[in-house]
Design an enzyme around this catalytic site. Structure first.
Site, PDB file in Angstrom:
ATOM      1  N   ASN A  80      -1.314   5.343   3.176  1.00  0.00           N
ATOM      2  CA  ASN A  80      -1.433   5.999   1.887  1.00  0.00           C
ATOM      3  C   ASN A  80      -2.564   7.013   1.958  1.00  0.00           C
ATOM      4  OD1 ASN A  80      -1.743   6.722  -0.764  1.00  0.00           O
ATOM      5  ND2 ASN A  80      -2.102   4.666  -1.540  1.00  0.00           N
ATOM      6  N   THR A 103      -1.401   2.647  -8.193  1.00  0.00           N
ATOM      7  CA  THR A 103      -2.463   3.343  -8.901  1.00  0.00           C
ATOM      8  C   THR A 103      -1.896   4.456  -9.781  1.00  0.00           C
ATOM      9  OG1 THR A 103      -4.019   2.755  -7.171  1.00  0.00           O
ATOM     10  CG2 THR A 103      -4.654   4.564  -8.602  1.00  0.00           C
ATOM     11  N   SER A 138      -5.556   5.706  -0.706  1.00  0.00           N
ATOM     12  CA  SER A 138      -5.480   4.262  -0.846  1.00  0.00           C
ATOM     13  C   SER A 138      -6.673   3.716  -1.620  1.00  0.00           C
ATOM     14  CB  SER A 138      -5.424   3.612   0.528  1.00  0.00           C
ATOM     15  OG  SER A 138      -5.163   2.247   0.395  1.00  0.00           O
ATOM     16  N   SER A 139      -6.382   2.768  -2.506  1.00  0.00           N
ATOM     17  CA  SER A 139      -7.463   2.131  -3.261  1.00  0.00           C
ATOM     18  C   SER A 139      -8.098   1.091  -2.359  1.00  0.00           C
ATOM     19  CB  SER A 139      -6.919   1.448  -4.501  1.00  0.00           C
ATOM     20  OG  SER A 139      -5.966   2.251  -5.119  1.00  0.00           O
ATOM     21  N   SER A 164       0.833  -1.197   0.000  1.00  0.00           N
ATOM     22  CA  SER A 164       0.000   0.000   0.000  1.00  0.00           C
ATOM     23  C   SER A 164       0.874   1.256   0.000  1.00  0.00           C
ATOM     24  CB  SER A 164      -0.910  -0.003   1.216  1.00  0.00           C
ATOM     25  OG  SER A 164      -1.753   1.107   1.162  1.00  0.00           O
ATOM     26  N   GLY A 165       0.563   2.190  -0.906  1.00  0.00           N
ATOM     27  CA  GLY A 165       1.318   3.432  -0.967  1.00  0.00           C
ATOM     28  C   GLY A 165       2.570   3.360  -1.823  1.00  0.00           C
ATOM     29  N   GLU A 217      -0.501  -7.991   2.999  1.00  0.00           N
ATOM     30  CA  GLU A 217      -0.716  -7.204   4.212  1.00  0.00           C
ATOM     31  C   GLU A 217      -0.469  -8.013   5.464  1.00  0.00           C
ATOM     32  OE1 GLU A 217      -4.549  -5.312   4.229  1.00  0.00           O
ATOM     33  OE2 GLU A 217      -3.923  -3.862   2.705  1.00  0.00           O
TER      34      GLU A 217
HETATM   35  P1  ATP Z   1      -2.911   1.402  -2.299  1.00  0.00           P
HETATM   36  O1  ATP Z   1      -2.514  -0.044  -2.329  1.00  0.00           O
HETATM   37  O2  ATP Z   1      -3.082   1.901  -0.902  1.00  0.00           O
HETATM   38  O3  ATP Z   1      -3.998   1.747  -3.220  1.00  0.00           O
HETATM   39  P2  ATP Z   1      -1.008   2.446  -4.241  1.00  0.00           P
HETATM   40  O4  ATP Z   1       0.123   1.496  -4.413  1.00  0.00           O
HETATM   41  O5  ATP Z   1      -2.065   2.435  -5.272  1.00  0.00           O
HETATM   42  O6  ATP Z   1      -1.597   2.243  -2.777  1.00  0.00           O
HETATM   43  P3  ATP Z   1      -0.683   5.198  -5.003  1.00  0.00           P
HETATM   44  O7  ATP Z   1      -1.988   5.736  -4.557  1.00  0.00           O
HETATM   45  O8  ATP Z   1      -0.507   4.924  -6.452  1.00  0.00           O
HETATM   46  O9  ATP Z   1      -0.354   3.908  -4.125  1.00  0.00           O
HETATM   47  O10 ATP Z   1       0.530   6.150  -4.575  1.00  0.00           O
HETATM   48  C1  ATP Z   1       0.596   6.783  -3.308  1.00  0.00           C
HETATM   49  C2  ATP Z   1       1.141   8.182  -3.451  1.00  0.00           C
HETATM   50  O11 ATP Z   1       2.499   8.159  -3.861  1.00  0.00           O
HETATM   51  C3  ATP Z   1       0.428   8.992  -4.522  1.00  0.00           C
HETATM   52  O12 ATP Z   1      -0.706   9.632  -4.008  1.00  0.00           O
HETATM   53  C4  ATP Z   1       1.506   9.990  -4.943  1.00  0.00           C
HETATM   54  O13 ATP Z   1       1.572  11.042  -4.018  1.00  0.00           O
HETATM   55  C5  ATP Z   1       2.795   9.211  -4.774  1.00  0.00           C
HETATM   56  N1  ATP Z   1       3.277   8.638  -6.061  1.00  0.00           N
HETATM   57  C6  ATP Z   1       3.192   7.357  -6.472  1.00  0.00           C
HETATM   58  N2  ATP Z   1       3.757   7.174  -7.694  1.00  0.00           N
HETATM   59  C7  ATP Z   1       4.196   8.388  -8.077  1.00  0.00           C
HETATM   60  C8  ATP Z   1       4.882   8.894  -9.248  1.00  0.00           C
HETATM   61  N3  ATP Z   1       5.200   8.095 -10.268  1.00  0.00           N
HETATM   62  N4  ATP Z   1       5.199  10.191  -9.281  1.00  0.00           N
HETATM   63  C9  ATP Z   1       4.894  11.008  -8.261  1.00  0.00           C
HETATM   64  N5  ATP Z   1       4.257  10.607  -7.143  1.00  0.00           N
HETATM   65  C10 ATP Z   1       3.910   9.324  -7.036  1.00  0.00           C
HETATM   66 MG    MG Z   2      -4.063   2.171  -5.219  1.00  0.00          MG
END
Ligand code: ATP
Ligand code: MG
Length: 685
Positions: free
Chosen positions: A234, A188, A237-238, A183-184, A391
Site C-alpha cells: 500500500n 482508511t 499504509s497506516s 493492507s491496501g 498478516e
Molecule cells: P493499510 O492497512 O495498509 O493502512 P488501508 O486498508 O487503510 O491499508 P487505504 O490506504 O485506505 O488502505 O487504501 C489504499 C489505496 O487504495 C488508497 O491510497 C487509494 O488510492 C485507493 N482507494 C481505497 N479506497 C478507495 C476509494 N473508495 N476510492 C478510490 N480509491 C480508493
Molecule cells: Mg490504513
C-alpha cells in the site's frame, strides 16, 4: 440438516481453494443433469462456469465456457443461476443460489460496473476501485442518502453511516462501525468517507475553523503524516508499521490540519524540531574508539549531525554522545560506566530514535483525543475503527503476532455478532434454530492470551528470566502446547512456531520476540531528554516514578493485551456495523478482479462464514404482509375467505408444495432457494 463445519486451515491459497464451499443444503447434486449450467472449480480463476454434457455415476463431464472438458464429482458442482440479473444483486442474500461461486461472480460483475459496494445482509462489502470515483461521494449523493432509509438506495458507506447515526439519535444507542480488510484494501479511505458523511449528517457541513467535525476530519492528515509509510502492499499504509507527492503542499496541509486539531504554533515548531532531530540522529555513524570495545563518532559529518541533534532537542551534546556510546551498569556493589562498541552504539542510536518518535506519536494521539473529546454535550457515541487486517508473510515476527491476535479477537466479536443477530431474530419469532452449528475461535484466543499459561504470559516470563534465549522460550512453547490443536512445531527448527489462525496458518520466527516485547527506555536516554531545555521535549520524557526501578520489566505484549481488552469492552457496549474492505488485486490497479485473491479475503474476513450461518438457517424472511403482497397471486382464493395472516401464508406455501420453512410470530422464514421457487411460480401465473 444444513450443517457445516467451520474450519480454516488453508496451507496457502491452493489448499484454501480446495476448501469445500458447501453452504447450506440445496440438494444440489440431485438437481444437476445433462444440460445443467454449473460452476466447477478451477485452479486459475477459482470457479468457472459451463454446461454438463455427460453424467456417469457421480462423475459429471462439464464443458467449460473456455471450451475445455472437465470431469468433476457431482457434489463439487454448483448450479449456476441462469436467470440471475446481468447487473448482479445489491444484497448477496438476494441471490437465488447463495454459494461461493455465485457470491464471487456477483462481486466481480458489480465491480465491472463500478458498483464497488454490495451488502451481505447488514454487512457492507467494499471493493477497492483503485481509481477516483468522485460521483460516488459528492454532495447530491450525500443528500440523497440522508433522506433515504437503510437499504432504500444502493449499497453505500453512507447508508451504513446513516443507519448508525439515526439509531444513535433516535434510540439512544451507542454505535461502532468496524472497518476491516487487508493492507491496501481501502480501510482508511472508507473511514475518511464515513467520517465526512457523519459530520455532514450531524447537520454541520464541514466549514472553516475548529468545529468538532473539522477536528475529527483533520485528525486524519495529522496522524497520516506521522503514522503512515509507503509499503509494498500500500502506498499509504497506516503503519503507526514517495514519487508523485508534492512535499511542500503536503507540509502546508499538515500544518493546517495541526491548527485545526488545536496544536499551538509553539507545539508545532517543537514537533518539527523533534522530527528534524530524529533525521539528523539517524545520520550519526560510529567507528572504533581508542579503548578496546569502545566507539566514537566516525567523522566530521557525524559530529555535525550530533551537534544538530543536540541543538534541536536542546540538550547537551556531550550528554548525547555519552548516552549513545556508553552504558551505565548498576550492580549491587558499584556503578560502572561501560563503553559500547560501534555496533552497540548504533543499536543505542536506533533505540533512541524509535523511543523519541513513539513518544511524539503518542503525544499527538493524546492531543487529538483531548481536542475532539472536548464536546461534553455528547453522551452517545459512534466509534469508527480502522484496523489492520490479518498478516501472513514469509517471515513473521512479534508485530504480526500482535496484529493477528487482534484479528482473532475481532473475528470472534464478528462471529458472535453475526450468530447472535441470526439467533436473536429466530428467538424473537419463536422458531427453532438448533440446526445452526457454530464453531468459535476461543481456542486460539486462549492459546495466545490466557493467564497464566498463554503465549503472552510465557513470553513475559521468559523476558524476566536473565538467561532466556529465543530457543529456551520456544522450547517452553513446544513443551507447553505439544498437544494443542492450534499450535504446531515446524520441523527442523529450534525457534519457529506456527499458529493455526482462523484465516490460515502463520509461521512465526521467535528470534526477536524477547527483545521486541521489552518495553523500556534506556536510563541514560531518559535522563538526557528529561533534562532538555525545550519544555516540549522534556515533557515527552517525564521523570520516572521512584518505585519503578531500572530492573523492573514492563512488557509490550501485556500492554497490547490490555489495550485490546479495553477496546473490546468499548465494542461490547456499542452496537456494531461492519464494513469489509476487499483488495481486488495485488497490482493496485483499477478494473482488475482477481478471483482467487478475493475469495481468500472473503474467507479470512468472515464474509463467507456470515453467509454460511445465514444459509444454514433461513436466509430469507418476510413479514406476513410482505409475503402476502408478493404471493397472494398464487392463491387468489384466499381473498374470498377470512383468514389470519399466518394461516394465509401457510396456505400458499403448502399449495406450492414447499417444506422446511417456518412460520414465526410475524414473519415467514424461508430456506435457501425457496424464494426463488415461489417467484418462479409467480412468473408462471
Ligand atoms: P493499510 O492497512 O495498509 O493502512 P488501508 O486498508 O487503510 O491499508 P487505504 O490506504 O485506505 O488502505 O487504501 C489504499 C489505496 O487504495 C488508497 O491510497 C487509494 O488510492 C485507493 N482507494 C481505497 N479506497 C478507495 C476509494 N473508495 N476510492 C478510490 N480509491 C480508493
Ligand atoms: Mg490504513
Amino acid at each position: 440438516r444444513g450443517s457445516y463445519i467451520y474450519r480454516y486451515s488453508s496451507h496457502g491459497l491452493l489448499a484454501s481453494l480446495r476448501y469445500n464451499a458447501r453452504m447450506g443444503s440445496y440438494g444440489m447434486a440431485e438437481n444437476i443433469m445433462v444440460d445443467s449450467h454449473v460452476w466447477v472449480e478451477d485452479p486459475e480463476v477459482a470457479w468457472i462456469h459451463g454446461v454438463v454434457v455427460d453424467i456417469k455415476a457421480d462423475q459429471a463431464t462439464v464443458k467449460t465456457n473456455d471450451d475445455r472438458e472437465v470431469i468433476a464429482n457431482l457434489s463439487k458442482l454448483y448450479i449456476k443461476d441462469d436467470e440471475a440479473p446481468s447487473e448482479g444483486v445489491e444484497d448477496m442474500t438476494r441471490l437465488s443460489y447463495l454459494h461461493e461461486p455465485a457470491v464471487l461472480e456477483n462481486l466481480a460483475t458489480r465491480y465491472g460496473l463500478n458498483e464497488i459496494y454490495t451488502y451481505t445482509g447488514n454487512i457492507l462489502i467494499a471493493v477497492n476501485p483503485f481509481q477516483g470515483l468522485p460521483h460516488l461521494y459528492d454532495a447530491d449523493v450525500m443528500e440523497k442518502y440522508k433522506e433515504a432509509s437503510f437499504k432504500e438506495l444502493s449499497p453505500h458507506v453512507f447508508a451504513i453511516g446513516g443507519i448508525a447515526y439515526r439509531e444513535m439519535i433516535n434510540e439512544g444507542r451507542n454505535k461502532c462501525i468496524l472497518v476491516s480488510g487487508e493492507s491496501g484494501s481501502g480501510k482508511t479511505e472508507t473511514t475518511k468517507v464515513l467520517m465526512r458523511y457523519l459530520a455532514y449528517f450531524g447537520g454541520h457541513t464541514a466549514g472553516e475553523g475548529r468545529t468538532v467535525e473539522n477536528q475529527v476530519l483533520e485528525s486524519n492528515p495529522v496522524l497520516e503524516a506521522f503514522g503512515n509509510a509507503k509499503t509494498v502492499k500500500n502506498n499509504n499504509s497506516s503503519c503507526f508499521e514517495l514519487d508523485g507527492v508534492n512535499d511542500a503542499e503536503e507540509y502546508l496541509a499538515t500544518r493546517n490540519a495541526m491548527d485545526v486539531v488545536g496544536i499551538s504554533e509553539q507545539e508545532q515548531d517543537a514537533i518539527f524540531r523533534v522530527v528534524a532531530a530524529i533525521l539528523h540522529l539517524g545520520n550519526i555513524e560510529f567507528c572504533k574508539g581508542e579503548d578496546a570495545d569502545s566507539s566514537s563518532l566516525k567523522d566530521e559529518q557525524s559530529k555535525f549531525h550530533l551537534q544538530m541533534t543536540s541543538e534541536l532537542l536542546m540538550c547537551d551534546s556531550h550528554s548525547l554522545e555519552d548516552a549513545l556510546c556508553k552504558r551505565i551498569m548498576v550492580t549491587p556493589e558499584e556503578v560502572i560506566k561501560r563503553s559500547l562498541d560501534p555496533l552497540g552504539a548504533a543499536v543505542s542510536r536506533d533505540g533512541l530514535a524509535k523511543t523519541i518518535y513513539s513518544r511524539l506519536f503518542d503525544w499527538l494521539v493524546n492531543k487529538i483525543n483531548i481536542s475532539i473529546g472536548q464536546d461534553s454535550n455528547s453522551r452517545r457515541l459512534i466509534g469508527v475503527l480502522d484496523i489492520y487486517g490479518f498478516e501472513s508473510f514469509k517471515a513473521n515476527s512479534f508485530e504480526q503476532f500482535c496484529i493477528n491476535y487482534t484479528n482473532e479477537k475481532l473475528q470472534q466479536h464478528f462471529n458472535q455478532h453475526v450468530f447472535k443477530m441470526e439467533q436473536g431474530e429466530y428467538e424473537k419469532e419463536e422458531i427453532d434454530w438448533s440446526y445452526v452449528e457454530f464453531v468459535d475461535n476461543q481456542e486460539v484466543v486462549d492459546l495466545i492470551e490466557k493467564k497464566p499459561g498463554g503465549i503472552i504470559a510465557l513470553l513475559d516470563e521468559a523476558c524476566m528470566l536473565p538467561k532466556s534465549t529465543p530457543e529456551t522460550f520456544s522450547e517452553k512453547l513446544y513443551q507447553t502446547f505439544r498437544d494443542h490443536k492450534r499450535f504446531i512445531k515446524p520441523k527442523l527448527t529450534r525457534s519457529d512456531f506456527t499458529l493455526v489462525h482462523y484465516a490460515g496458518d502463520v509461521r512465526y520466527q521467535s528470534d526477536q520476540f524477547l527483545d521486541k516485547n521489552k518495553d523500556y527506555v534506556v536510563a541514560e536516554h531518559q535522563d538526557m531528554l528529561n533534562a532538555s531545555k525545550c519544555s516540549f521535549v522534556s515533557g515527552l520524557f517525564p521523570p520516572l516514578p521512584k518505585e519503578s526501578s531500572k530492573s523492573k520489566f514492563s512488557s509490550i505484549g501485556a500492554r497490547f493485551k490490555l489495550q485490546l481488552q479495553q477496546l473490546m469492552e468499548t465494542l461490547n457496549y456499542t452496537e456494531p456495523h461492519y464494513i469489509r474492505c476487499v483488495k481486488p488485486n495485488n497490482l493496485l490497479q483499477p478494473t482488475v478482479f482477481d478471483n482467487a485473491n478475493v475469495l481468500h479475503q472473503l474467507r479470512s474476513g468472515g464474509v463467507l462464514e456470515a453467509i454460511r450461518v445465514k444459509c444454514a438457517g433461513y436466509p430469507t424472511n418476510r413479514t406476513f404482509i410482505e409475503f402476502l403482497n408478493r404471493f397472494i397471486i398464487l392463491a387468489p382464493e384466499i381473498l374470498k375467505g377470512e383468514y389470519e395472516a399466518d394461516v394465509a401464508c401457510k396456505w400458499i406455501l403448502e399449495k406450492k408444495g414447499l417444506t422446511g420453512y417456518q412460520i414465526g410470530k410475524s414473519k415467514v422464514f424461508l430456506r435457501a432457494g425457496q424464494m426463488a421457487e415461489l417467484d418462479a411460480h409467480r412468473t408462471r401465473v
